[in-house]
Design a protein around this motif. Structure first.
Motif: not given
Length: 286
Positions: A170-175, A202-215
């Motif tokens: 998922i992280l690679e795909s969002i990137q 929901g968020a922009t792709a950039t914010l989604m990536f950062e949100w996922l990485k936090k947890d």
């Protein structure tokens, strides 16, 4: 002249998480057919045992689908009633069964599809993204090159786009969405739909990536990605009042500041207004 047989193939959706989501009709079919063709017998047995259903099962998965389809067709031709089920959700959608369905059409065997659970549609309904026009792309390719090529081909797709993805990628795909589509493209991730740990964010792709990485727990389980379609810049959406406001503010602020203030006053897209302003900055209207 076609010959019609008494056999029937039922396509039976099963719950994608919450067992209570199964329909009364699905339970009746699973009780009364002669045979259940299951993607995974052990997995389907859990469902049957929960509802005290005893029936004959046979395995039909991606490895034996071709051979097993021929066997099941013969059973249908002599009048057997067979239910096709996948591990979860509506069969055929990213699951085995398409070969059998095609053969049923070829041999004029009746097919009865039952309505029921589907992760893609369930997630779409709660995404808040325009859903009157959408396309389903299934799982994103595992290899980066193929994944990036697919995303690049979808960059200008105006329909809402639905993907499935696993926790491992998922992280690679969002990137890749950030790099190949747009860092500001709005996406929604629906995780573990109908299950205890269900979440929709929901968020922009950039914010989604950062949100996922936090947890790391934010991307555990099964996920559906709903991505907003490409929005063509349409200058006609900006009213005269909006453009007049922008023109006045340009006497006091930078273009970026003027656009930001105007978008808030008139509740219009800041990105679209900024692109419009850049395109027309040498004209009298801006």
């Amino acid at each position: 002249m076609h010959t019609f047989y008494n056999g029937i193939l039922y396509i039976v959706p099963t719950p994608i998480g919450n067992l209570s989501d199964i329909t009364h009709r699905a339970l009746e079919v699973l009780k009364n057919v002669n045979l259940i063709a299951a993607e995974n017998i052990r997995h389907t047995n859990i469902l049957l045992q929960h509802f005290n259903i005893k029936n004959n099962l046979t395995s039909m998965n991606k490895d034996n689908e071709k051979i097993k389809s021929d066997i099941l067709i013969k059973e249908l031709q002599i009048g057997k009633k067979i239910a096709l089920v996948s591990n979860a959700g509506t069969p055929i959608i990213n699951d085995p069964g398409s070969i059998l369905i095609k053969k049923c059409h070829l041999y004029n065997i009746k097919i009865i599809p039952l309505p029921g659970a589907c992760a893609a549609i369930t997630a779409l309904s709660a995404s808040g993204i325009t859903n009157n026009r959408f396309c389903y792309e299934g799982f994103l390719p595992t290899k980066k090159t193929l994944r990036c090529n697919l995303l690049q081909s979808l960059k200008k797709e105006t329909r809402t786009i639905i993907f499935y993805e696993t926790k491992h990628r998922i992280l690679e795909s969002i990137q890749d969405i950030i790099e190949q589509i747009d860092k500001n493209r709005h996406i929604v991730i629906a995780r573990e739909i109908t299950k205890k740990w269900e979440s929709i964010f929901g968020a922009t792709a950039t914010l989604m990536f950062e949100w996922l990485k936090k947890d790391k727990y934010r991307y555990k389980g099964e996920m559906v990605i709903i991505m907003d379609g490409f929005k063509k810049l349409n200058t006609t959406v900006f009213s005269k009042k909006t453009l007049d406001t922008l023109l006045i503010l340009r006497n006091f602020f930078s273009l970026k500041q003027s656009v930001s203030i105007t978008s808030k006053i008139h509740n219009v897209s800041k990105n679209n207004l900024y692109q419009y302003a850049l395109k027309n900055k040498n004209d009298k209207i801006i």
